[in-house]
Design a protein around this motif. Structure first.
Motif, mmCIF file in Angstrom:
data_model
loop_
_atom_site.group_PDB
_atom_site.id
_atom_site.type_symbol
_atom_site.label_atom_id
_atom_site.label_comp_id
_atom_site.label_asym_id
_atom_site.label_seq_id
_atom_site.Cartn_x
_atom_site.Cartn_y
_atom_site.Cartn_z
ATOM 1 N N VAL A 1 48.774 24.484 43.080
ATOM 2 C CA VAL A 1 49.955 25.356 43.167
ATOM 3 C C VAL A 1 49.685 26.496 44.156
ATOM 4 C CG1 VAL A 1 51.443 26.956 41.923
ATOM 5 C CG2 VAL A 1 50.807 24.771 40.873
ATOM 6 N N ALA A 2 48.469 27.023 44.145
ATOM 7 C CA ALA A 2 48.117 28.068 45.105
ATOM 8 C C ALA A 2 48.208 27.542 46.528
ATOM 9 C CB ALA A 2 46.706 28.595 44.823
ATOM 10 N N ARG A 3 47.782 26.309 46.739
ATOM 11 C CA ARG A 3 47.895 25.704 48.072
ATOM 12 C C ARG A 3 49.362 25.562 48.478
ATOM 13 N NH1 ARG A 3 43.509 20.728 47.409
ATOM 14 N NH2 ARG A 3 41.598 22.013 47.401
ATOM 15 N N PHE A 4 50.192 25.195 47.510
ATOM 16 C CA PHE A 4 51.629 25.087 47.782
ATOM 17 C C PHE A 4 52.193 26.433 48.220
ATOM 18 C CE2 PHE A 4 55.909 25.768 45.921
ATOM 19 C CZ PHE A 4 56.633 24.936 46.760
ATOM 20 N N LEU A 5 51.792 27.493 47.539
ATOM 21 C CA LEU A 5 52.294 28.828 47.877
ATOM 22 C C LEU A 5 51.745 29.321 49.213
ATOM 23 C CD1 LEU A 5 52.129 30.494 44.338
ATOM 24 C CD2 LEU A 5 54.153 29.692 45.575
ATOM 25 N N ARG A 6 50.634 28.720 49.649
ATOM 26 C CA ARG A 6 50.112 29.050 50.982
ATOM 27 C C ARG A 6 50.764 28.204 52.064
ATOM 28 N NH1 ARG A 6 43.626 29.323 50.084
ATOM 29 N NH2 ARG A 6 44.050 27.159 49.554
ATOM 30 N N GLY A 7 51.634 27.285 51.661
ATOM 31 C CA GLY A 7 52.346 26.467 52.630
ATOM 32 C C GLY A 7 51.683 25.164 52.986
ATOM 33 N N GLU A 8 50.686 24.744 52.198
ATOM 34 C CA GLU A 8 49.976 23.508 52.510
ATOM 35 C C GLU A 8 50.771 22.260 52.122
ATOM 36 O OE1 GLU A 8 45.842 23.363 51.452
ATOM 37 O OE2 GLU A 8 45.615 25.543 51.633
ATOM 38 N N TYR A 9 51.758 22.417 51.248
ATOM 39 C CA TYR A 9 52.658 21.320 50.888
ATOM 40 C C TYR A 9 54.082 21.747 51.215
ATOM 41 C CZ TYR A 9 48.505 19.958 48.268
ATOM 42 O OH TYR A 9 47.214 19.644 47.930
ATOM 43 N N ALA A 10 54.807 20.843 51.838
ATOM 44 C CA ALA A 10 56.133 21.207 52.349
ATOM 45 C C ALA A 10 57.155 21.403 51.241
ATOM 46 C CB ALA A 10 56.618 20.141 53.335
ATOM 47 N N THR A 11 57.053 20.630 50.169
ATOM 48 C CA THR A 11 58.046 20.680 49.100
ATOM 49 C C THR A 11 57.359 20.635 47.735
ATOM 50 O OG1 THR A 11 58.274 18.270 48.955
ATOM 51 C CG2 THR A 11 59.706 19.433 50.539
ATOM 52 N N GLU A 12 58.101 21.000 46.703
ATOM 53 C CA GLU A 12 57.576 20.903 45.342
ATOM 54 C C GLU A 12 57.300 19.449 44.972
ATOM 55 O OE1 GLU A 12 59.552 22.976 42.229
ATOM 56 O OE2 GLU A 12 59.904 24.769 43.427
ATOM 57 N N GLU A 13 58.093 18.541 45.510
ATOM 58 C CA GLU A 13 57.879 17.133 45.199
ATOM 59 C C GLU A 13 56.563 16.636 45.784
ATOM 60 O OE1 GLU A 13 58.706 14.034 42.948
ATOM 61 O OE2 GLU A 13 59.916 15.868 43.065
ATOM 62 N N GLU A 14 56.230 17.110 46.984
ATOM 63 C CA GLU A 14 54.941 16.746 47.570
ATOM 64 C C GLU A 14 53.816 17.328 46.734
ATOM 65 O OE1 GLU A 14 52.364 17.118 51.736
ATOM 66 O OE2 GLU A 14 54.320 18.109 51.567
ATOM 67 N N LEU A 15 53.969 18.565 46.277
ATOM 68 C CA LEU A 15 52.990 19.175 45.388
ATOM 69 C C LEU A 15 52.813 18.318 44.139
ATOM 70 C CD1 LEU A 15 51.269 21.456 44.069
ATOM 71 C CD2 LEU A 15 53.438 22.504 43.349
ATOM 72 N N PHE A 16 53.919 17.917 43.532
ATOM 73 C CA PHE A 16 53.867 17.103 42.314
ATOM 74 C C PHE A 16 53.118 15.804 42.550
ATOM 75 C CE2 PHE A 16 55.652 13.678 39.724
ATOM 76 C CZ PHE A 16 55.428 14.171 38.439
ATOM 77 N N ASP A 17 53.427 15.117 43.635
ATOM 78 C CA ASP A 17 52.794 13.828 43.915
ATOM 79 C C ASP A 17 51.289 13.986 44.151
ATOM 80 O OD1 ASP A 17 55.172 12.461 43.659
ATOM 81 O OD2 ASP A 17 55.623 12.479 45.802
ATOM 82 N N GLU A 18 50.928 14.975 44.970
ATOM 83 C CA GLU A 18 49.513 15.174 45.291
ATOM 84 C C GLU A 18 48.728 15.613 44.062
ATOM 85 O OE1 GLU A 18 47.868 14.536 48.065
ATOM 86 O OE2 GLU A 18 49.667 13.798 49.067
ATOM 87 N N LEU A 19 49.298 16.526 43.287
ATOM 88 C CA LEU A 19 48.593 17.039 42.120
ATOM 89 C C LEU A 19 48.482 15.982 41.023
ATOM 90 C CD1 LEU A 19 47.205 19.196 40.496
ATOM 91 C CD2 LEU A 19 49.432 20.248 40.024
ATOM 92 N N SER A 20 49.521 15.211 40.791
ATOM 93 C CA SER A 20 49.448 14.178 39.755
ATOM 94 C C SER A 20 48.391 13.130 40.110
ATOM 95 C CB SER A 20 50.816 13.514 39.553
ATOM 96 O OG SER A 20 51.260 12.861 40.733
ATOM 97 N N ARG A 21 48.277 12.794 41.393
ATOM 98 C CA ARG A 21 47.239 11.837 41.802
ATOM 99 C C ARG A 21 45.844 12.433 41.602
ATOM 100 N NH1 ARG A 21 51.061 9.976 45.836
ATOM 101 N NH2 ARG A 21 50.422 11.608 47.290
ATOM 102 N N ALA A 22 45.689 13.717 41.928
ATOM 103 C CA ALA A 22 44.387 14.363 41.771
ATOM 104 C C ALA A 22 43.984 14.442 40.296
ATOM 105 C CB ALA A 22 44.426 15.772 42.372
ATOM 106 N N ILE A 23 44.933 14.749 39.431
ATOM 107 C CA ILE A 23 44.644 14.817 37.994
ATOM 108 C C ILE A 23 44.252 13.434 37.472
ATOM 109 C CG2 ILE A 23 45.613 15.267 35.704
ATOM 110 C CD1 ILE A 23 47.382 17.402 37.010
ATOM 111 N N TYR A 24 44.958 12.408 37.934
ATOM 112 C CA TYR A 24 44.647 11.045 37.492
ATOM 113 C C TYR A 24 43.237 10.643 37.927
ATOM 114 C CZ TYR A 24 44.845 5.999 36.934
ATOM 115 O OH TYR A 24 44.556 4.700 36.574
ATOM 116 N N ARG A 25 42.869 10.953 39.177
ATOM 117 C CA ARG A 25 41.516 10.619 39.652
ATOM 118 C C ARG A 25 40.467 11.353 38.822
ATOM 119 N NH1 ARG A 25 44.086 11.103 44.798
ATOM 120 N NH2 ARG A 25 43.293 13.228 45.006
ATOM 121 N N PHE A 26 40.731 12.615 38.525
ATOM 122 C CA PHE A 26 39.793 13.392 37.718
ATOM 123 C C PHE A 26 39.677 12.796 36.317
ATOM 124 C CE2 PHE A 26 38.838 16.933 34.813
ATOM 125 C CZ PHE A 26 37.639 17.363 35.354
#
Length: 215
Positions: free
Chosen positions: A152-177
């Motif tokens: 979420v901090a990366r999203f607020l820094r502009g590293e993800y263009a949309t909330e949906e991109e944040l959701f997709d990237e973060l859900s994949r990272a949580i699943y891998r973890f």
């Protein structure tokens, strides 16, 4: 089991290293868990990880199996914080444990992760992180708080263009973890795995009853 012994749940949700600390008596150092460091180390190969330990603690590197990622990561974590990693001493466990595990098929687990994350975001997690930043919490501190705050901090820094991109990237990272954690726990032969397809609460109660009734 002696009826005078008081029973209580030690914990209901632990990382693999924390669980090992409780059950194997490995809390012999004041070094604290560093989730950000652990996450970075998890991305190293076995050889890279062992080389990192060799640079920090040559004696420990000679005694720890290069394939034992769990112990190497903890050793690196301890040395990074300036403490000595004891290679020959493990405290005796202070308690008797009944360890139960529960998981779901991968497709179900993935959907549960996505549902939980969507709920967290809908309940205002982005606003929560934004407020923390406004109050002076640094990005590095948020990074150390775990995957959700980090992304979420990366999203607020502009590293993800949309909330949906944040959701997709973060859900994949949580699943891998989650998969890494599950693989780690699966190696622990003392854990009794409940059958998710049946009444796992009933199974758990029966196992606990058997455990506490032992002489």
């Amino acid at each position: 089991m002696d009826s005078s012994v008081k029973l209580r749940p030690a914990a209901d949700c632990l990382s693999s290293l924390a669980a090992q600390g409780y059950t194997c008596g490995r809390w012999s150092t004041r070094a604290q868990p560093d989730l950000a460091l652990r996450d970075r180390l998890e991305h190293l190969t076995d050889d890279e990880l062992h080389q990192r330990l060799t640079e920090l603690a040559p004696d420990a590197a000679k005694t720890i199996d290069p394939r034992n990622r769990r112990r190497i990561i903890r050793a690196v974590e301890i040395r990074e914080q300036g403490f000595v990693f004891k290679t020959s001493h493990v405290n005796a466990p202070q308690y008797m444990f009944c360890q139960l595990g529960l998981t779901w098929p991968r497709d179900v687990l993935r959907e549960r992760i996505r549902y939980r994350l969507r709920t967290r975001l809908d309940e205002g997690m982005i606003g929560e992180v934004r407020n923390l930043l406004d109050e002076g919490v640094s990005f590095s501190r948020l990074d150390a708080l775990g995957l959700e705050y980090r992304f979420v901090a990366r999203f607020l820094r502009g590293e993800y263009a949309t909330e949906e991109e944040l959701f997709d990237e973060l859900s994949r990272a949580i699943y891998r973890f989650a998969m890494r954690q599950l693989a780690w726990f699966r190696r622990d032969k003392s854990i009794i795995w409940l059958d998710h397809a049946k009444d796992y609460q009933e199974q758990a109660f029966a196992l606990i009853e058997t455990f506490i009734s032992r002489p």
